[in-house]
Design an enzyme around this catalytic site. Sequence first.
Site, short mmCIF file in Angstrom:
data_model
loop_
_atom_site.label_atom_id
_atom_site.label_comp_id
_atom_site.label_asym_id
_atom_site.label_seq_id
_atom_site.Cartn_x
_atom_site.Cartn_y
_atom_site.Cartn_z
N SER A 137 -2.19 6.38 -3.17
CA SER A 137 -1.76 5.71 -4.39
C SER A 137 -1.28 6.73 -5.42
O SER A 137 -0.35 7.49 -5.15
CB SER A 137 -2.89 4.82 -4.92
OG SER A 137 -2.43 3.91 -5.89
N ASP A 263 2.25 -4.72 -0.18
CA ASP A 263 1.37 -4.03 -1.14
C ASP A 263 1.58 -4.66 -2.52
O ASP A 263 2.68 -4.57 -3.08
CB ASP A 263 1.71 -2.54 -1.16
CG ASP A 263 0.74 -1.73 -2.03
OD1 ASP A 263 0.19 -2.27 -3.00
OD2 ASP A 263 0.56 -0.53 -1.73
N HIS A 292 -2.79 -2.80 -0.40
CA HIS A 292 -2.85 -1.51 -1.08
C HIS A 292 -4.05 -0.73 -0.56
O HIS A 292 -5.20 -1.07 -0.82
CB HIS A 292 -2.96 -1.69 -2.59
CG HIS A 292 -2.77 -0.41 -3.35
ND1 HIS A 292 -1.55 0.20 -3.47
CD2 HIS A 292 -3.66 0.40 -3.99
CE1 HIS A 292 -1.66 1.33 -4.16
NE2 HIS A 292 -2.94 1.46 -4.48
#
Length: 320
Positions: A137, A263, A292
């Site tokens: 991320s 996502d 995610h």
Amino acid sequence: MPVTPSTFRAPPFLRNGHLQTILPVLLPRHVRTFFTRERLELSDGDFLDLDWLRRGASRLAILTHGLEGSSTQTYIRGMAATLARAGWDVLAYNFRGCSGEPNRLPRAYHSGETGDLRSVIARATADYSTLALVGFSLGGNVILKYLGESPSDRAIRTAVAICAPIDLAACARKLDQRWTNRIYLRRFIVSLVQKIEAKGELFPGIVDATAARRMRTFQEFDDRYTGPLHGFRDADDYWTQSSARQFLPNITVPTLLLQPRNDPFLAPEAYPWSEAETNPQLFLETPDSGGHVGFLDLRHGLQPWSERRTAEFLNSHVAT
């Protein structure tokens, strides 16, 4: 190419992006990973806490966590354990203020902070000549930006970025504006506000936290705090300078970018098709599902497929 076909297949009942995102949090697996902590003092008077997993390997993987994460996250510990079994030593470093102890300065960390990563790499190269980077991320954006900024770093041999918001403005606005993402947005904002209020108590003449609790979006928070505290004019200036997408053409080592198409954090601008088609070192893999940092396929219990794929990619480009 290298836009890469994906082998990830979620079970029919787990193909929803929100399920893939939330279930690993609700059903965390137990991972026995025993880190040894080292404190790295920085030249500006601050520090980073580094967590090492050493098994006597000759190569090292450096892991970077996501927004408001740390080395205690299951996805970090799971990846560390998987890479250790695959023949890597591992270093998971905590961004400033994320190791369980406040950092010493008014500033903290942000999505484009590659200077701290550079310090970690300098420390790591004292013991290892062969390094890989793995980022999740926000941490994925950081490592991709670093690779594009520092294409001549010979110690870095390969990298994997997972669910990286490489266009920060587009991804922030997706989280800010979609009602289906409010559960994630609220969780992040609450944590960020708590840290800013603590900063306000420590640095009352520098950090004014009186308006923090009224913040409801990343736009508001980054305009008021993240941008100015880290030398940017405002949120837009911060997002523009820190987004990794503009640095992708400069990457010179084999780098896998895993971006699930469902996502909930990623906007369409986070899928760099043209850059992958023109840069032979950038491998873009976009499975239909994964959420995610989810990637649950249940083939190995709750171990995410992304751990196996990362180990496979790193080992295909760096010999043991």
